[in-house]
Design an enzyme around this catalytic site. Structure first.
Site, mmCIF file in Angstrom:
data_model
loop_
_atom_site.group_PDB
_atom_site.id
_atom_site.type_symbol
_atom_site.label_atom_id
_atom_site.label_comp_id
_atom_site.label_asym_id
_atom_site.label_seq_id
_atom_site.Cartn_x
_atom_site.Cartn_y
_atom_site.Cartn_z
ATOM 1 N N SER A 102 71.644 59.223 77.439
ATOM 2 C CA SER A 102 70.268 59.286 77.916
ATOM 3 C C SER A 102 69.593 57.931 77.738
ATOM 4 C CB SER A 102 69.498 60.363 77.140
ATOM 5 O OG SER A 102 68.106 60.229 77.319
ATOM 6 N N LYS B 158 72.081 62.178 72.918
ATOM 7 C CA LYS B 158 72.484 63.065 73.996
ATOM 8 C C LYS B 158 73.920 62.796 74.469
ATOM 9 C CE LYS B 158 70.396 65.640 76.163
ATOM 10 N NZ LYS B 158 69.441 65.347 77.234
ATOM 11 N N ASN C 212 75.279 64.406 77.696
ATOM 12 C CA ASN C 212 75.034 65.304 78.826
ATOM 13 C C ASN C 212 76.316 65.585 79.615
ATOM 14 O OD1 ASN C 212 72.161 65.421 78.493
ATOM 15 N ND2 ASN C 212 72.031 63.373 79.369
ATOM 16 N N ARG D 84 83.420 76.060 128.182
ATOM 17 C CA ARG D 84 83.115 74.760 127.563
ATOM 18 C C ARG D 84 81.631 74.790 127.227
ATOM 19 N NH1 ARG D 84 86.591 70.669 129.146
ATOM 20 N NH2 ARG D 84 85.540 69.319 127.640
#
Length: 450
Positions: free
Chosen positions: A278, A284, A286, A317
């Site tokens: 972080s 952190k 994560n 088509r």
């Protein structure tokens, strides 16, 4: 400058892979067009439909290095489709006017659709390779953690014990089913298109099906039983298949990121210096791969829906839905490749904390095995009476913080039928894993038999 995450210099190798980008690049798509035109000329020369000299000259000039892409861009913008621009360049490159025999009896969509199928074939080879690596990693986890108990969870609450090997094996079983789907869809999907203006091969008369058959042999594709210009289930099936595969990867990512929560901390993505850090909170770690897997898997499903929209085409088509595929199909494969690569790399270095799993099993002081106690007391008290009694004792244990086994042992009604030793066995999560191990073995046996 690149403008999307799939071609961004910064993000492109997060959300997809170089190998899959190469499959859907302008160069490879155009090379597929040229391969088809060369094969068509070769077949028609052999069958005497066009002069042999023209066939040889066209084949010599069908080289992607000879294509002026700036000119092709301009002609595509003017005409609306790239094929005529490619053919015009081949005609101009050929000597003695022999290029006029190029594209004989074909229509734009024949070449475009067949090139798309060739790209799908190459892309599915890449998908399969990553699926195999993911399956191998899941098999290794299932084998190593076959008997490692952890909390099974329902509605984000602890439910009953399972093993981490069981969790891995459930995902492995899904990958095994995806491999079966891939093997089954290939013969249906890897079918070329060569049918002329409205699909009847009228421009080639009686030789039409002979040319079609020989062309598909040259390209290594299946021969269609009838034109599929505006019947697009083949393309839709590929998109739905990748939606299912990446849905499984999304499930994997969801579980890993939940197990990475600080309060759970049972499983972690591989550690690399700085990954998941972080900008403001140094502690952190994560989840990163999980986030990208979640995002790419979600977008694959949305694009698969777009492919199904493209299936609603008019007459022989169509007037537009086809172009949805030009946008959605490459994105589906590119995003799926990103989800597969992130999953592959995450599983290869997944960190599992078996001690923390056991600690979390014990955090409810035995409540996680209340079902085991209820079932153990059922023969003595009746199932409903056992359920109600254990329910009340669990509430008391939750309020007091006392171990469930202590309160169970103190209950006079229960102690008349079972000993404290019996209750301790019932309250050990490792003794209530059901047939998890046997189920893991069955999935691993299927893997081994391959």
């Amino acid at each position: 400058m690149p403008a999307t995450a799939l071609d961004s210099i910064i993000f492109r190798d997060i959300f997809t892979t170089p190998e899959m980008r190469a499959v859907f690049s302008d160069e490879n798509r155009t090379a597929c067009y040229l391969e088809i035109e060369a094969a068509l000329a070769r077949v028609q020369g052999r069958l005497g439909i066009i002069p042999a000299e023209a066939a040889r000259e066209i084949e010599r000039k069908c080289r992607v290095e000879s294509i002026d892409f700036a000119k092709l861009k301009a002609t595509t913008e003017r005409i609306g489709y790239p094929i005529l621009g490619v053919v015009q360049q081949i005609v101009a490159l050929c000597d003695k006017g022999l290029g006029e025999w190029c594209h004989w009896g074909a229509t734009t969509q024949d070449i475009t659709d067949t090139a798309t199928v060739m790209q799908i074939r190459a892309a599915l080879t890449l998908v399969e390779a990553d699926m195999e690596k993911i399956a191998a990693a899941l098999a290794d986890l299932a084998r190593r953690y076959r008997d490692t108990p952890m909390a099974g969870r329902s509605n984000l609450q602890q439910a009953v014990p399972i093993t981490f090997g069981f969790k891995a094996a459930t995902l492995l079983a899904a990958m095994q089913r995806h491999r079966e789907r891939l093997a089954q869809l290939r013969p249906r999907v890897l079918v070329g298109e060569f049918a002329g203006a409205a699909g009847t091969l009228s421009s080639l008369g009686a030789n039409g099906l002979k040319v079609q058959e020989a062309l598909m042999v040259e390209l290594g594709l299946g021969q269609p039983e009838i034109a599929w210009h505006t019947v697009r289930d083949r393309i839709g099936e590929v998109g739905c298949f990748l939606g299912l595969v990446t849905g499984t990867l999304g499930k994997l990512a969801m579980d890993v990121k939940l197990l990475m929560q600080t309060e759970v901390a049972e499983v972690f993505e591989p550690f690399h210096e700085g990954r998941g850090s972080s900008s403001t909170m140094p502690q952190k770690r994560n989840p990163i791969s999980c986030l990208y897997i979640h995002a790419t898997a979600a977008l694959v499903r949305q694009n698969a829906a777009a492919l199904l929209e493209a299936a609603v085409a008019d007459h022989e088509r169509s007037t537009g839905p086809w172009e949805i595929e030009w946008i959605a199909l490459p994105e589906i494969f590119l995003l799926a490749a990103g989800a597969l690569a992130q999953s592959r790399d995450m599983l290869a270095g997944l960190q599992v904390d078996a001690a923390r799993m056991r600690s979390n099993l014990d955090m409810t002081n035995g409540a996680i095995v209340s079902e085991a106690v209820m079932m153990g007391l059922g023969p003595h008290l009746g199932r409903q009476r056992a359920h109600d009694l254990v329910y009340d004792i669990c509430r008391a244990a939750a309020t007091s913080g006392a171990p469930l086994v202590d309160l169970l042992a103190k209950d006079k009604e229960i102690s008349r039928h079972v000993t404290r030793g019996d209750l301790e066995k019932m309250c050990d999560p490792a003794n209530y894993l059901g047939l998890a191990g046997e189920m893991v073995d069955r999935v691993l046996a299927r893997e081994k038999s391959r």
